[in-house]
Write a protein that holds these residues in place. Structure first.
Motif, PDB file in Angstrom:
ATOM      1  N   ASP A  82      33.342  40.706  47.393  1.00  0.00           N
ATOM      2  CA  ASP A  82      32.958  40.728  48.825  1.00  0.00           C
ATOM      3  C   ASP A  82      34.468  40.753  49.804  1.00  0.00           C
ATOM      4  O   ASP A  82      34.149  40.601  51.054  1.00  0.00           O
ATOM      5  N   GLY A  83      35.559  40.810  49.258  1.00  0.00           N
ATOM      6  CA  GLY A  83      36.427  40.727  50.101  1.00  0.00           C
ATOM      7  C   GLY A  83      37.409  39.610  50.604  1.00  0.00           C
ATOM      8  O   GLY A  83      38.354  39.600  51.169  1.00  0.00           O
ATOM      9  N   TYR A  84      36.553  38.499  50.355  1.00  0.00           N
ATOM     10  CA  TYR A  84      36.947  37.191  50.954  1.00  0.00           C
ATOM     11  C   TYR A  84      37.999  36.603  50.018  1.00  0.00           C
ATOM     12  O   TYR A  84      38.317  35.408  50.306  1.00  0.00           O
ATOM     13  N   GLN A  85      38.245  37.033  48.794  1.00  0.00           N
ATOM     14  CA  GLN A  85      39.671  36.649  48.132  1.00  0.00           C
ATOM     15  C   GLN A  85      40.259  37.709  47.606  1.00  0.00           C
ATOM     16  O   GLN A  85      39.522  38.414  47.009  1.00  0.00           O
ATOM     17  N   PHE A  86      41.469  37.692  47.735  1.00  0.00           N
ATOM     18  CA  PHE A  86      42.307  38.747  47.052  1.00  0.00           C
ATOM     19  C   PHE A  86      43.647  38.129  46.542  1.00  0.00           C
ATOM     20  O   PHE A  86      43.895  36.611  46.961  1.00  0.00           O
ATOM     21  N   VAL A  87      44.279  38.559  45.723  1.00  0.00           N
ATOM     22  CA  VAL A  87      45.373  38.003  45.022  1.00  0.00           C
ATOM     23  C   VAL A  87      46.618  38.742  45.119  1.00  0.00           C
ATOM     24  O   VAL A  87      46.569  40.341  45.147  1.00  0.00           O
ATOM     25  N   MET A  88      47.691  38.278  45.468  1.00  0.00           N
ATOM     26  CA  MET A  88      49.045  39.035  45.335  1.00  0.00           C
ATOM     27  C   MET A  88      49.693  38.762  43.943  1.00  0.00           C
ATOM     28  O   MET A  88      49.933  37.706  43.641  1.00  0.00           O
ATOM     29  N   ARG A  89      49.753  40.055  43.388  1.00  0.00           N
ATOM     30  CA  ARG A  89      50.215  39.777  42.098  1.00  0.00           C
ATOM     31  C   ARG A  89      51.480  40.429  42.016  1.00  0.00           C
ATOM     32  O   ARG A  89      52.009  41.487  42.745  1.00  0.00           O
ATOM     33  N   ASN A  90      52.284  40.375  40.782  1.00  0.00           N
ATOM     34  CA  ASN A  90      53.557  41.009  40.542  1.00  0.00           C
ATOM     35  C   ASN A  90      53.271  41.242  39.248  1.00  0.00           C
ATOM     36  O   ASN A  90      52.545  41.629  38.384  1.00  0.00           O
ATOM     37  N   VAL A  91      54.543  42.142  38.626  1.00  0.00           N
ATOM     38  CA  VAL A  91      54.841  42.637  37.592  1.00  0.00           C
ATOM     39  C   VAL A  91      54.295  41.947  36.365  1.00  0.00           C
ATOM     40  O   VAL A  91      53.840  42.524  35.472  1.00  0.00           O
ATOM     41  N   GLY A  92      54.564  40.675  36.422  1.00  0.00           N
ATOM     42  CA  GLY A  92      54.391  39.664  35.243  1.00  0.00           C
ATOM     43  C   GLY A  92      52.823  39.342  35.236  1.00  0.00           C
ATOM     44  O   GLY A  92      52.223  39.502  34.108  1.00  0.00           O
ATOM     45  N   THR A  93      52.216  39.015  36.154  1.00  0.00           N
ATOM     46  CA  THR A  93      50.687  38.731  36.043  1.00  0.00           C
ATOM     47  C   THR A  93      49.674  39.881  35.889  1.00  0.00           C
ATOM     48  O   THR A  93      48.938  39.740  35.316  1.00  0.00           O
ATOM     49  N   HIS A  94      50.463  41.202  36.153  1.00  0.00           N
ATOM     50  CA  HIS A  94      49.585  42.328  36.100  1.00  0.00           C
ATOM     51  C   HIS A  94      49.998  43.127  34.787  1.00  0.00           C
ATOM     52  O   HIS A  94      48.966  43.491  33.886  1.00  0.00           O
ATOM     53  N   ALA A  95      51.331  43.512  34.795  1.00  0.00           N
ATOM     54  CA  ALA A  95      51.628  44.345  33.525  1.00  0.00           C
ATOM     55  C   ALA A  95      52.249  43.617  32.620  1.00  0.00           C
ATOM     56  O   ALA A  95      52.123  44.263  31.434  1.00  0.00           O
ATOM     57  N   GLN A  96      52.583  42.546  32.630  1.00  0.00           N
ATOM     58  CA  GLN A  96      53.657  41.989  31.489  1.00  0.00           C
ATOM     59  C   GLN A  96      52.811  41.236  30.559  1.00  0.00           C
ATOM     60  O   GLN A  96      52.873  41.166  29.188  1.00  0.00           O
ATOM     61  N   ASN A  97      51.826  40.377  31.219  1.00  0.00           N
ATOM     62  CA  ASN A  97      50.943  39.573  30.687  1.00  0.00           C
ATOM     63  C   ASN A  97      50.196  39.855  29.613  1.00  0.00           C
ATOM     64  O   ASN A  97      49.611  39.286  28.654  1.00  0.00           O
ATOM     65  N   ALA A  98      49.619  41.228  29.917  1.00  0.00           N
ATOM     66  CA  ALA A  98      48.612  41.596  29.082  1.00  0.00           C
ATOM     67  C   ALA A  98      49.308  42.193  27.652  1.00  0.00           C
ATOM     68  O   ALA A  98      48.594  42.265  26.742  1.00  0.00           O
ATOM     69  N   ALA A  99      50.559  42.161  27.557  1.00  0.00           N
ATOM     70  CA  ALA A  99      51.284  42.372  26.319  1.00  0.00           C
ATOM     71  C   ALA A  99      51.827  41.167  25.754  1.00  0.00           C
ATOM     72  O   ALA A  99      52.247  41.193  24.500  1.00  0.00           O
ATOM     73  N   LEU A 100      51.891  40.187  26.585  1.00  0.00           N
ATOM     74  CA  LEU A 100      52.734  39.004  25.900  1.00  0.00           C
ATOM     75  C   LEU A 100      51.893  38.088  25.536  1.00  0.00           C
ATOM     76  O   LEU A 100      52.165  37.071  24.650  1.00  0.00           O
ATOM     77  N   TYR A 101      50.529  38.084  25.695  1.00  0.00           N
ATOM     78  CA  TYR A 101      49.634  37.119  25.225  1.00  0.00           C
ATOM     79  C   TYR A 101      48.371  38.076  24.390  1.00  0.00           C
ATOM     80  O   TYR A 101      48.097  39.017  24.940  1.00  0.00           O
ATOM     81  N   SER A 102      48.081  37.515  23.418  1.00  0.00           N
ATOM     82  CA  SER A 102      46.895  37.971  22.666  1.00  0.00           C
ATOM     83  C   SER A 102      45.707  37.811  23.291  1.00  0.00           C
ATOM     84  O   SER A 102      44.543  38.610  23.098  1.00  0.00           O
ATOM     85  N   ARG A 103      45.659  36.776  24.061  1.00  0.00           N
ATOM     86  CA  ARG A 103      44.086  36.381  24.789  1.00  0.00           C
ATOM     87  C   ARG A 103      44.370  35.994  26.082  1.00  0.00           C
ATOM     88  O   ARG A 103      44.370  34.891  26.665  1.00  0.00           O
ATOM     89  N   PRO A 104      44.784  37.001  27.074  1.00  0.00           N
ATOM     90  CA  PRO A 104      45.047  36.794  28.367  1.00  0.00           C
ATOM     91  C   PRO A 104      43.831  36.062  29.081  1.00  0.00           C
ATOM     92  O   PRO A 104      42.824  36.674  28.593  1.00  0.00           O
ATOM     93  N   LEU A 105      43.691  35.849  30.099  1.00  0.00           N
ATOM     94  CA  LEU A 105      42.607  35.039  30.771  1.00  0.00           C
ATOM     95  C   LEU A 105      41.958  36.207  31.646  1.00  0.00           C
ATOM     96  O   LEU A 105      40.758  35.713  32.383  1.00  0.00           O
ATOM     97  N   TYR A 106      42.349  37.475  31.706  1.00  0.00           N
ATOM     98  CA  TYR A 106      41.686  38.356  32.238  1.00  0.00           C
ATOM     99  C   TYR A 106      42.305  39.737  31.995  1.00  0.00           C
ATOM    100  O   TYR A 106      43.288  39.902  31.136  1.00  0.00           O
TER     101      TYR A 106
END
Length: 323
Positions: A82-106
């Motif tokens: 609904d737009g009332y929560q948004f997140v400031m993400r960086n290259v780590g939380t968005h691009a790198q964690n997907a490859a660093l962890y076999s089971r990322p939280l999202y």
């Protein structure tokens, strides 16, 4: 019956569209997935007053740290769209964690809608003020001779500050101990106190401390020099061929957020970044506002997918896995 059902669906869609057009009608939360005092937090607090002015409602910065930024990001992934929560993400939380962890939280690509790119952030090799090295070659020689007793800090396991130092260590050929923190701020304090030896940090939150002599920057890890530190040579210039590590920040909303809300946040972010006062504060800290030509809403999903693919390739080639 069928006609009544169709009318109900159309009515609900119209109501949802009206709500989206009116957004926001109350305070909005910007989740920063690191502790206070780090780069993401500093940039978020520089932007929040301008965003509040543009949106007509207060934008509250909420630090939700842990797991290299994944805890705060996961909270927004599960939030109502609904737009009332948004997140400031960086290259780590968005691009790198997907490859660093076999089971990322999202799912970095599927669980979010990119709203706006914000800043590019050159990264630095920063050392405690009394470490006996004045440039990258001297640091490399010292580290190779003393790696068994050296420690480097980060904003958390899997964060860009962790991966930058990890890749630097691999390039140099050392194996120093990693000390993860819940954000860049606490790690920075231990660096100033001499409890850790070095930190691969974003320029934005450590520039004032470097100028005050609390720590020393030995090399830029990005491909080109920074306007904030024009005399500081890059790692490539100091002999570490092809080494490059840079960071970016962006706003993301939960998947399913109505397009009018995405576009409103996008426009508010660009208007805030266009402010001369905001640009000056960011540039003083070494954070470079993203060119509006790179900030076209329809093109942001492709940029994000490209970053995920790029870092998956780099991390695989470096044989890095964190679980």
């Amino acid at each position: 019956m069928r006609l009544a059902l169709c009318c109900l669906v159309i009515g609900l869609q119209s109501a949802a569209s009206a709500v989206a057009q009116e957004w926001p009608t109350r305070a909005v939360t910007m989740v920063v997935p690191y502790a206070a005092g780090g780069t993401t937090d500093v940039v978020g607090r520089i932007l929040s007053p301008g965003l509040s002015e543009q949106l007509g409602q207060q934008v509250i910065v909420d630090n939700v740290s842990g797991a290299g930024g994944m805890i705060g990001v996961a909270r927004v992934a599960k939030a109502p769209p609904d737009g009332y929560q948004f997140v400031m993400r960086n290259v780590g939380t968005h691009a790198q964690n997907a490859a660093l962890y076999s089971r990322p939280l999202y799912d970095a690509a599927a669980d979010f809608v990119p709203a706006a790119l914000l800043v590019d952030q050159p990264m630095l090799l920063v050392v405690r003020k009394d470490l006996p090295a004045n440039n990258l070659p001297e640091f490399m020689a010292y580290a190779k001779a003393n790696q068994a007793k050296m420690q480097y800090g980060s904003a958390g396991v899997g964060s860009p500050t962790h991966l930058a130092c990890l890749m630097l260590n691999l390039a140099i050929g050392i194996n120093a101990a990693h000390v993860p923190y819940r954000g860049g701020g606490p790690a920075m304090q231990d660096l100033f106190a001499g409890r850790i030896d070095y930190f691969c940090f974003n320029t934005a939150s450590i520039m004032p401390q470097i100028e005050a002599g609390k720590a020393r920057a030995l090399a830029l890890l990005s491909a080109k020099r920074s306007q904030a530190l024009p005399d500081l040579a890059t790692a490539q210039e100091q002999g570490l061929k092809d080494f490059e590590f840079a960071n970016w920040l962006a706003f993301f909303l939960p998947k399913g957020t109505p397009q009018p809300i995405v576009l409103k946040l996008h426009a508010a972010a660009l208007a805030t970044l266009a402010s001369g006062a905001v640009q000056e504060r960011l540039k003083q800290l070494g954070a470079e506002p993203v060119d509006p030509a790179r900030n076209i809403p329809d093109e942001l999903p492709a940029f994000v997918k490209g970053e995920i693919a790029k870092w998956a390739r780099i991390i695989k080639e470096a044989d890095i896995k964190l679980d």
